[in-house]
Scaffold this motif. Structure first.
Motif, short mmCIF file in Angstrom:
data_model
loop_
_atom_site.label_atom_id
_atom_site.label_comp_id
_atom_site.label_asym_id
_atom_site.label_seq_id
_atom_site.Cartn_x
_atom_site.Cartn_y
_atom_site.Cartn_z
N THR A 123 0.85 -1.19 0.00
CA THR A 123 0.00 0.00 0.00
C THR A 123 0.89 1.24 0.00
O THR A 123 1.92 1.28 0.68
CB THR A 123 -0.93 0.04 1.22
N CYS A 124 0.46 2.25 -0.74
CA CYS A 124 1.19 3.52 -0.83
C CYS A 124 0.13 4.61 -0.94
O CYS A 124 -0.28 4.99 -2.04
CB CYS A 124 2.12 3.50 -2.03
N MET A 125 -0.32 5.11 0.20
CA MET A 125 -1.48 6.00 0.25
C MET A 125 -1.08 7.45 0.52
O MET A 125 -0.37 7.72 1.50
CB MET A 125 -2.45 5.53 1.34
N GLU A 126 -1.54 8.35 -0.35
CA GLU A 126 -1.28 9.78 -0.19
C GLU A 126 0.20 10.06 0.03
O GLU A 126 0.58 10.87 0.89
CB GLU A 126 -2.09 10.34 0.99
N MET A 127 1.04 9.41 -0.75
CA MET A 127 2.48 9.58 -0.58
C MET A 127 3.17 10.01 -1.87
O MET A 127 4.09 10.81 -1.84
CB MET A 127 3.06 8.26 -0.05
N LEU A 128 2.70 9.49 -3.01
CA LEU A 128 3.39 9.76 -4.27
C LEU A 128 3.48 11.24 -4.60
O LEU A 128 4.45 11.69 -5.21
CB LEU A 128 2.70 9.02 -5.42
N GLU A 129 2.45 12.00 -4.20
CA GLU A 129 2.45 13.43 -4.52
C GLU A 129 3.36 14.24 -3.59
O GLU A 129 3.45 15.47 -3.72
CB GLU A 129 1.02 14.00 -4.47
#
Length: 236
Positions: A123-129
């Motif tokens: 999971t990778c939530m609200e991180m890429l930005e």
């Protein structure tokens, strides 16, 4: 084991979120929206991946709201963040929850060097930005997944309505998020995410909109992706 890769890090972003550490677990605090979005995000993952007994990695875990929820579902969870204050709070909260999560102060690129093809789901939530090179994160996640493993991402679409709602509305009008939480230029269009996933060897399986009503404190999935959206990709 702590591995901090400084090549794909915004220190300003780490400092910004680290400053919120002490109130991260306060459901009425600065991260209230994360608490209210979490059930919908967990449901999205649970509906598409068998969690009990699965090995799951939570990238950009903050102080562990989703990490603990995944552990509560029976997953064996490793969780990464680069803010030391958040890792400290996450580990302290385990004393209260009684759950087991392996929190690490580490970049996902560093972990990819030692745990290739180790995870059933990531999971990778609200991180890429919030990172300079999102594609690097996705490549590392792809290398960490077992064949057939699934990556779950949530992020914000780069549209005028997302700017109006997520920045002007949420940060400046309603005060749901601390001012400066988001940078519109870093928002990601689904087409861009899809291209990065393909380049990383991942196949996009689903894109769903994520709606949020701060008055009722509820979030739910829908087909409208112009603000928040979730995506699921499979390692082929």
């Amino acid at each position: 084991m702590n591995h901090v890769d400084k090549t794909n890090v915004s220190q300003a972003e780490i400092n910004k979120f680290g400053a919120l550490a002490n109130r991260w677990w306060d459901p009425q605090g600065p991260q209230r929206a994360l608490h209210e979005l979490n059930p919908a995000r967990l449901g999205y993952v649970r509906d598409r991946s068998f969690l009990r007994g699965a090995r799951v990695l939570d990238v950009g875990c903050g102080a562990g709201i989703l990490s603990e929820a995944l552990a509560r579902e029976g997953a064996e969870v490793i969780a990464l963040d680069l803010a030391p204050e958040l890792i400290d709070i996450a580990q302290l909260h385990l004393l209260e929850s009684g759950l087991k999560v392996d929190y690490r102060l580490s970049a996902v690129e560093a972990l990819a060097e030692e745990m290739l093809a180790s995870f059933d789901a990531i999971t990778c939530m609200e991180m890429l930005e919030h990172v300079p090179d999102p594609a690097s994160i996705l490549r590392a996640c792809a290398s960490l997944l077992k064949p057939g493993g699934k990556l779950f991402v949530s992020t914000l679409n780069r549209t005028p309505v997302a700017f109006a709602v997520a920045i002007v509305g949420a940060e400046y009008v309603a005060g749901l998020l601390p001012k400066g939480t988001h940078d519109y230029k870093s928002f990601i269009k689904p087409s861009e995410l899809s291209a990065w996933l393909r380049e990383a060897g991942l196949q996009l399986d689903d894109v769903s909109g994520l709606a949020y009503d701060p008055i009722r404190g509820k979030a739910w999935l829908n087909r409208r992706t112009e603000i928040n959206y979730l995506a699921c990709a499979v390692k082929v």
